[in-house]
Design a protein around this motif. Structure first.
Motif, short mmCIF file in Angstrom:
data_model
loop_
_atom_site.label_atom_id
_atom_site.label_comp_id
_atom_site.label_asym_id
_atom_site.label_seq_id
_atom_site.Cartn_x
_atom_site.Cartn_y
_atom_site.Cartn_z
N ALA A 1 36.92 128.11 56.40
CA ALA A 1 36.68 129.54 56.44
C ALA A 1 36.93 130.18 57.71
N ILE A 2 37.24 129.76 58.84
CA ILE A 2 37.63 130.21 60.25
C ILE A 2 38.88 131.14 59.68
N GLU A 3 39.85 130.66 58.94
CA GLU A 3 41.18 131.44 58.88
C GLU A 3 40.88 132.77 58.26
N LYS A 4 39.89 132.79 57.49
CA LYS A 4 39.74 134.09 56.52
C LYS A 4 38.58 134.78 57.48
N GLN A 5 37.92 134.39 58.19
CA GLN A 5 36.98 135.19 59.01
C GLN A 5 37.45 135.67 60.34
N MET A 6 38.30 135.07 60.55
CA MET A 6 38.60 135.32 62.30
C MET A 6 38.72 136.92 62.50
N GLU A 7 39.61 137.43 62.08
CA GLU A 7 39.93 138.73 62.35
C GLU A 7 39.02 139.74 62.09
N TRP A 8 38.02 139.34 61.10
CA TRP A 8 36.97 140.26 60.69
C TRP A 8 35.95 139.97 61.88
N ASP A 9 35.50 138.88 62.30
CA ASP A 9 34.66 138.44 63.24
C ASP A 9 35.03 139.12 64.46
N LEU A 10 36.37 139.07 64.97
CA LEU A 10 36.72 139.61 66.29
C LEU A 10 36.93 140.99 66.31
N PHE A 11 36.88 141.78 65.34
CA PHE A 11 37.02 143.19 64.97
C PHE A 11 35.29 143.62 65.36
#
Length: 590
Positions: free
Chosen positions: A211-221
């Protein structure tokens, strides 16, 4: 006069259509009954609910709930912002504690619900919780615990997506259950094929959670957005919110690097090379070998294979004593390793908690400890100028060179008196200015007044936020972690003196040109000798006090707490007296 022909449509003359219309209008058939407003709203609600459900299912199945997680964060962020704006006021000073508890509870809920990178971000906040009100310290204390693991089927999915293989296609054995699970990845035990690492070579396979690959940019935003809103609405220095200038962007870039296992593998290899060039440490500190494409093994941004090494955590006093390993030798090695990274290499492992520093009996030196460094995802490189300044600062603290200390503080944009600045760097009370302040009796203030005053004092202290080296915060964090590790073993090591000796070595190595009498002149030559004498005397005095404290601990069982515990209590008292900050950083002791 000739009349025009009647135009027909669909074969029906116009006159006929008029007749049909008349007959229909005059018939007894009733027109459809108009829908009520309630029915319309119900239909619209059902359609909206269907669309939302469909989007939620798509986000959950195809995007690892990345959008849903961001919406939760936005909701909690808005709720907390409104709560503070409405309720943080002089008229509600007696309700400040309850306000902190509500906000801390909401933030804890977001971290616990979203997991993944939110645990990493929570850890970054948790490491600063020592300066926050008590509810935040309690809320963030749990983020260092073990994270939930993903299933073996998901692990297979990562192998297939990245390398188009299954684990058993490349390993003789592969444990379906992970031996350890963290926020980003989990570790499985496996054995290599003989052609790669020899017969039955045991390795640790680090696999990133899918899940990290898909969530990373959304989470960092979401993280950057929250930091921006907090800074703008509450007029707080960015470095106070997340511990470094321009921190949101910097943390985001570090998180991206930490999720790249190729980057981690490169860090591990470089650390191993630097150790080989450091005679004082190369036999006693070990970095497990990384198996990659160069060794005929596999590697990707989400899969890393390392040599398996058995050992105990640095703070496992019971196991160290069972192995008859000297606690002081063990802790001295760990502190020396971090000091060499800081003052000699300029390449620093920035996550030195006890789980990332293992200890084992030395393979070739009977009765001696060997340190094993793991988890090389988070490193920083120190610019040459900053490293030289940092070495100079540490040495200046021990030769009581107040002008030099104040010059470096101003260069870094920190408006702090020399005593407090020195104490913050060393993590122990330290006086370089012997002038005594007259203590004035001031009336007791409400929580609201104390926190407003603290914010203003911190803003004034950080007079030029953009000048503060972001590396300084990481270094302070590493120093505090090593202090905590020392505390957990009963403070067997003289941390400050050992670190200062490495700083002095780094300072000497940074000097360019000859320092002989003919080269620098009599005045500079004499000052060098005086500084060296004062430095040795200061270290000697501190060593003597440290030795006395150890003996007191040994012969007076009622004497509670070691050397680091006493220093920490004194430092907490100084911070409260100077700034009104109540420091409680037991989170580092977890």
């Amino acid at each position: 006069m000739i009349r025009p022909k009647q135009i027909s449509l669909f074969g029906i003359p116009r006159t006929a259509r008029s007749t049909i219309r008349i007959r229909f209008n005059s018939s007894s058939a009733t027109p459809p009954k108009p829908r009520s407003r309630g029915t319309k709203w119900a239909q619209r609600g059902a359609i909206t609910a269907g669309i939302i459900t469909g989007l939620w299912v798509c986000d959950d199945k195809l995007n690892a709930s990345a959008v849903t997680r961001s919406l939760k964060t936005a909701y909690i962020g808005l709720l907390c912002t409104l709560d503070y704006k409405i309720n943080f006021s002089p008229s509600k000073a007696d309700q400040i504690e309850a306000l902190h508890e509500r906000v801390a509870s909401r933030l804890k809920w977001v971290i616990d619900t979203n997991q993944g990178l939110y645990l990493k971000l929570g850890q970054a906040l948790g490491l600063q919780a020592a300066l926050l009100p008590k509810p935040y310290r309690e809320a963030f204390g749990h983020v260092f615990d073990r994270a939930p693991a993903v299933s073996y089927d998901e692990v297979i999915g990562v192998f297939q997506k990245d390398l188009s293989i299954n684990p058993l296609d490349v390993f003789q054995t592969f444990s379906e259950e992970p031996l350890a699970s963290a926020s980003i990845a989990q570790v499985h035990k496996a054995t290599l094929h003989p052609k790669i690492g020899g017969e039955g070579k045991v390795v640790a396979v680090k696999v990133q959670k899918p899940a990290i690959e898909k969530q990373m940019e959304w989470d960092l935003f979401s993280y950057r957005a929250l930091m921006w809103v907090s800074e703008k609405l509450f007029d707080m220095p960015n470095c106070l919110l997340t511990s470094m200038p321009n921190s949101a962007k910097y943390v985001s870039s570090q998180m991206r690097l930490e999720t790249s296992f190729r980057n981690e593998a490169n860090n591990a290899r470089r650390c191993s090379e630097l150790l080989a060039q450091t005679p004082e440490l190369r036999d006693d500190v070990y970095v497990p070998k990384v198996y990659g494409e160069a060794e005929g093994c596999i590697e990707s941004d989400r899969i890393m294979v390392m040599e398996w090494v058995d050992g105990c955590r640095l703070n496992d006093r019971q196991q160290l004593e069972k192995w008859n390993l000297d606690l002081r030798e063990t802790m001295d090695l760990a502190i020396s390793t971090m000091s060499a990274m800081t003052f000699s290499w300029g390449f620093i492992h920035c996550d030195p908690h006890p789980g990332n520093i293992l200890v084992r009996p030395h393979p070739t030196k009977k009765g001696k400890p060997q340190i094993v460094l793991i988890d090389h995802g988070l490193y920083i490189s120190l610019p040459r100028e900053f490293r030289e300044d940092y070495c100079t600062l540490w040495r200046s603290l021990f030769v009581l060179d107040v002008p030099k200390i104040e010059t470096i503080a101003r260069k870094w944009g920190i408006a702090l008196d020399a005593n407090m600045f020195a104490s913050a760097i060393l993590l122990r009370p330290f006086q370089v200015n012997k002038g005594k302040k007259q203590k004035e009796k001031v009336p007791e203030k409400s929580q609201y007044e104390q926190q407003v005053e603290l914010k203003e004092r911190m803003k004034k202290m950080l007079e030029n936020e953009q000048l503060i080296p972001r590396e300084l915060i990481f270094l302070t964090r590493c120093q505090r972690m090593m202090q905590a590790n020392n505390q957990l073993l009963g403070s067997p090591s003289s941390r400050v003196n050992l670190t200062a000796r490495w700083a002095s070595t780094g300072y000497t190595n940074s000097l360019t040109g000859s320092r002989s009498l003919n080269s620098v002149g009599i005045s500079t030559w004499l000052k060098d000798r005086l500084d060296a004498f004062i430095f040795k005397c200061t270290l000697g005095i501190v060593d003597l006090v440290f030795w006395f404290t150890l003996k007191k601990q040994r012969f007076l069982p009622k004497e509670k707490g070691g050397w680091e515990d006493k220093l920490q209590k004194q430092f907490e008292a100084m911070a409260k007296e100077e700034f009104g900050i109540e420091i409680d950083d037991t989170v580092f002791l977890g």
